[in-house]
Motif scaffolding. Structure first.
Motif, mmCIF file in Angstrom:
data_model
loop_
_atom_site.group_PDB
_atom_site.id
_atom_site.type_symbol
_atom_site.label_atom_id
_atom_site.label_comp_id
_atom_site.label_asym_id
_atom_site.label_seq_id
_atom_site.Cartn_x
_atom_site.Cartn_y
_atom_site.Cartn_z
ATOM 1 N N VAL A 203 -49.249 -61.710 -18.296
ATOM 2 C CA VAL A 203 -49.621 -62.896 -19.075
ATOM 3 C C VAL A 203 -49.513 -62.585 -20.562
ATOM 4 O O VAL A 203 -49.061 -63.412 -21.365
ATOM 5 C CB VAL A 203 -51.049 -63.358 -18.723
ATOM 6 C CG1 VAL A 203 -51.493 -64.500 -19.650
ATOM 7 C CG2 VAL A 203 -51.137 -63.811 -17.266
ATOM 8 N N MET A 204 -49.898 -61.365 -20.942
ATOM 9 C CA MET A 204 -49.831 -60.952 -22.344
ATOM 10 C C MET A 204 -48.401 -60.788 -22.842
ATOM 11 O O MET A 204 -48.156 -60.742 -24.046
ATOM 12 C CB MET A 204 -50.592 -59.636 -22.538
ATOM 13 C CG MET A 204 -52.094 -59.726 -22.316
ATOM 14 S SD MET A 204 -52.945 -60.783 -23.529
ATOM 15 C CE MET A 204 -53.007 -62.357 -22.668
ATOM 16 N N MET A 205 -47.443 -60.676 -21.919
ATOM 17 C CA MET A 205 -46.027 -60.562 -22.297
ATOM 18 C C MET A 205 -45.420 -61.917 -22.633
ATOM 19 O O MET A 205 -44.383 -61.988 -23.286
ATOM 20 C CB MET A 205 -45.226 -59.949 -21.151
ATOM 21 C CG MET A 205 -45.564 -58.521 -20.811
ATOM 22 S SD MET A 205 -44.535 -57.973 -19.416
ATOM 23 C CE MET A 205 -45.400 -56.475 -18.933
ATOM 24 N N LYS A 206 -46.053 -62.985 -22.192
ATOM 25 C CA LYS A 206 -45.481 -64.319 -22.345
ATOM 26 C C LYS A 206 -45.689 -64.865 -23.756
ATOM 27 O O LYS A 206 -46.368 -64.254 -24.582
ATOM 28 C CB LYS A 206 -46.103 -65.265 -21.312
ATOM 29 C CG LYS A 206 -45.799 -64.884 -19.870
ATOM 30 C CD LYS A 206 -46.490 -65.823 -18.891
ATOM 31 C CE LYS A 206 -46.214 -65.433 -17.447
ATOM 32 N NZ LYS A 206 -46.916 -66.323 -16.485
ATOM 33 N N GLU A 207 -45.101 -66.033 -24.010
ATOM 34 C CA GLU A 207 -45.275 -66.688 -25.307
ATOM 35 C C GLU A 207 -46.752 -66.909 -25.590
ATOM 36 O O GLU A 207 -47.508 -67.337 -24.723
ATOM 37 C CB GLU A 207 -44.554 -68.031 -25.314
ATOM 38 C CG GLU A 207 -44.611 -68.744 -26.650
ATOM 39 C CD GLU A 207 -43.908 -70.085 -26.631
ATOM 40 O OE1 GLU A 207 -43.724 -70.675 -27.708
ATOM 41 O OE2 GLU A 207 -43.535 -70.552 -25.528
ATOM 42 N N SER A 211 -47.125 -60.267 -28.542
ATOM 43 C CA SER A 211 -46.070 -60.273 -29.560
ATOM 44 C C SER A 211 -46.342 -61.286 -30.665
ATOM 45 O O SER A 211 -45.740 -61.215 -31.739
ATOM 46 C CB SER A 211 -44.705 -60.559 -28.916
ATOM 47 O OG SER A 211 -44.690 -61.842 -28.318
ATOM 48 N N ASP A 212 -47.238 -62.250 -30.415
ATOM 49 C CA ASP A 212 -47.560 -63.260 -31.423
ATOM 50 C C ASP A 212 -48.664 -62.826 -32.383
ATOM 51 O O ASP A 212 -48.976 -63.547 -33.336
ATOM 52 C CB ASP A 212 -47.983 -64.572 -30.742
ATOM 53 C CG ASP A 212 -46.797 -65.337 -30.180
ATOM 54 O OD1 ASP A 212 -45.728 -64.719 -30.025
ATOM 55 O OD2 ASP A 212 -46.932 -66.534 -29.876
ATOM 56 N N CYS A 213 -49.264 -61.681 -32.125
ATOM 57 C CA CYS A 213 -50.322 -61.184 -33.025
ATOM 58 C C CYS A 213 -49.697 -60.639 -34.303
ATOM 59 O O CYS A 213 -48.816 -59.775 -34.254
ATOM 60 C CB CYS A 213 -51.138 -60.088 -32.336
ATOM 61 S SG CYS A 213 -52.383 -59.331 -33.420
ATOM 62 N N GLY A 214 -50.141 -61.146 -35.438
ATOM 63 C CA GLY A 214 -49.618 -60.703 -36.726
ATOM 64 C C GLY A 214 -50.359 -59.532 -37.327
ATOM 65 O O GLY A 214 -50.037 -59.086 -38.424
#
Length: 255
Positions: A203-207, A211-214
């Motif tokens: 789930v953490m690999m998805k959009e 990867s969305d954490c800045g």
């Protein structure tokens, strides 16, 4: 004459919000919640006009339930532990502003709908499955060091302060929010919860996932429970990479 202060509240309904001021006496050990209660008893604004009482959420009044989250002088925090005299001293002003969180749908006045946070917990299976395993006797021992990490992660109130402070969380983003990474780490660390580890990491690999954490690190600065959110984000980042390699070479059945 008793000292007074101004409570300036950004209130109203979606699409129709406005500032309204109330002048109140400073009482001993007064916090933001008790100030709102004073307005509730006598809802008269600074212009002397009787108005609708301000509405807000509250529960435990001891910074455990997370329901009284709001922006106090522009900072996301819990109203129950925001003492009036401390706020006046900290900001050097007798005017204290209250506003609802901006990253969640507004309900009315200071109440917002934080349902998305609980929906995200459902996505990562944010619980320990009970399937009769307790009948088999005590589970494996957990080291003291691991217990301490798990305890700090388990103190999350789902209050929304970290989401409010996060620049990645907004109406145009699907980012799940900083608190989810801490909960993934918590439940993956549990001997029984670890059986769902691969599912949570996928789930953490998805959009909207890791990867969305800045890496702005605002979340850890405002967390009222002092949860090591940035440590959790780093740990989940490593685990996601490992899981991605496992999936690449083992071709498992996907969730």
């Amino acid at each position: 004459m008793a000292e007074t202060f101004i409570l300036k509240v950004y209130r109203g309904n979606p699409g129709k919000q406005y500032w309204e001021e109330f002048e109140l006496k400073i009482l001993p050990s007064m916090n933001v919640i008790s100030a709102l209660m004073e307005i509730q008893k006598n809802p008269v604004n600074r212009q002397g006009k009787t108005v609708e009482p301000v509405v807000w959420e509250q529960g435990c009044l001891e910074e455990v339930c997370g329901s009284c989250s709001m922006l106090i002088n522009g900072k996301p925090r819990q109203a129950c532990t925001a003492l009036i005299h401390s706020l006046i001293k900290e900001f050097g002003s007798h005017t204290i502003t209250l506003a609802p969180f901006t990253k969640f749908p507004l309900v009315r006045d200071l109440i917002v709908d934080r349902s998305v946070m609980f929906d995200n917990l459902k996505k990562i299976n944010g619980w320990i499955d009970a399937d009769g395993a307790y009948d088999r006797g005590p589970g494996p021992k957990i080291s003291q060091e691991k217990q301490e990490v798990m305890y700090s992660l388990a103190s999350c109130m789902t209050c929304g302060c970290c989401v409010e402070a996060c620049p990645q969380s907004n109406e145009h983003s699907k980012f799940v929010g900083p608190q989810i990474f801490a909960q993934v780490r918590l439940f993956n660390a549990h001997p029984t919860g670890s059986m769902k580890k691969a599912h949570r990491l996928r789930v953490m690999m998805k959009e909207g996932g890791i990867s969305d954490c800045g890496n702005a690190q605002n979340c850890v600065k405002v967390c009222p429970r002092r949860i090591p959110l940035t440590d959790a984000i780093a740990a989940i980042g490593r685990d996601v990479t490992k899981q991605a390699f496992k999936d690449l070479f083992s071709f498992p059945d996907r969730d």
